[in-house]
Design an enzyme around this catalytic site. Structure first.
Site, PDB file in Angstrom:
ATOM      1  CG  ASP A   1     119.702 102.903  31.303  1.00  0.00           C
ATOM      2  OD1 ASP A   1     120.391 103.546  30.503  1.00  0.00           O
ATOM      3  OD2 ASP A   1     120.006 102.755  32.504  1.00  0.00           O
TER       4      ASP A   1
ATOM      5  CG  ASP B   1     113.857 104.900  31.788  1.00  0.00           C
ATOM      6  OD1 ASP B   1     114.730 105.245  32.607  1.00  0.00           O
ATOM      7  OD2 ASP B   1     113.742 103.731  31.370  1.00  0.00           O
TER       8      ASP B   1
END
Length: 179
Positions: free
Chosen positions: A10, A8
């Site tokens: 963020d 991922d």
């Protein structure tokens, strides 16, 4: 054939918590302590609950997020052993897609465009490992789910937890050792 890892952006590659805190202080003159954000979703960690939504819709927000400490070096190391994909739910906010692409080109230029997946729903991702800070993504992981610690997930314990990039490398190294 290398095993695959979905990472991922963020909260994992990009230090969005620090960015929210910094922007809040810049705009409101109030320094929010990370401890005040423990166990609540990002918007609820700030006195003005609308601030986070305003930030994520502001041009330049995603382009200027600081890199998570240790992320660049760790991803380079992982790429020696794994096929690494950056997977980000980048469809919700209008400027997000181009800003995230530019951010990756600046901070992770060694990751091919072929290994970047911008999507709306991560449940379609089928990798051997997924590193994310949100259970809503990890709960549907088809491989082994690895939860990267963030203020909002500190009280969730139903996935393998790592606190930082050194922990990621240690965990995956231990995974490689035959039983």
């Amino acid at each position: 054939m290398k095993k695959t890892i979905a990472i991922d952006m963020d909260g994992v590659l990009a230090d969005i918590e620090t960015h929210f805190i910094d922007w809040y202080e810049r705009d409101y003159g109030v320094k929010v302590n990370r401890e005040d954000m423990l166990g609540v979703l990002e918007p609820d960690g700030f006195p003005d609950k609308t601030a986070v939504k305003r930030f994520v819709y502001t041009p330049g927000f995603f382009r200027t997020i600081p890199v998570m400490p240790g992320a660049v070096e760790a991803v380079k190391k992982l790429m020696e052993t794994y096929e690494v994909y950056v997977v980000s739910a980048a469809m919700e906010f209008p400027q997000c897609l181009s800003e995230k692409q530019e951010w990756l080109q600046e901070h992770f230029p060694f990751i091919s465009w072929r290994n970047i997946v911008f999507c709306g729903d991560k449940s379609i991702i089928a990798t051997d490992y997924m590193i994310d800070d949100h259970c809503k993504n990890l709960d549907f992981c088809k491989g082994k789910a690895i939860m990267f610690t963030a203020a909002h997930n500190v009280y969730q314990n139903h996935h393998q937890r790592v606190d930082n990039w050194n922990d990621v490398l240690a965990f995956l190294t231990a995974e490689e050792v035959p039983a």
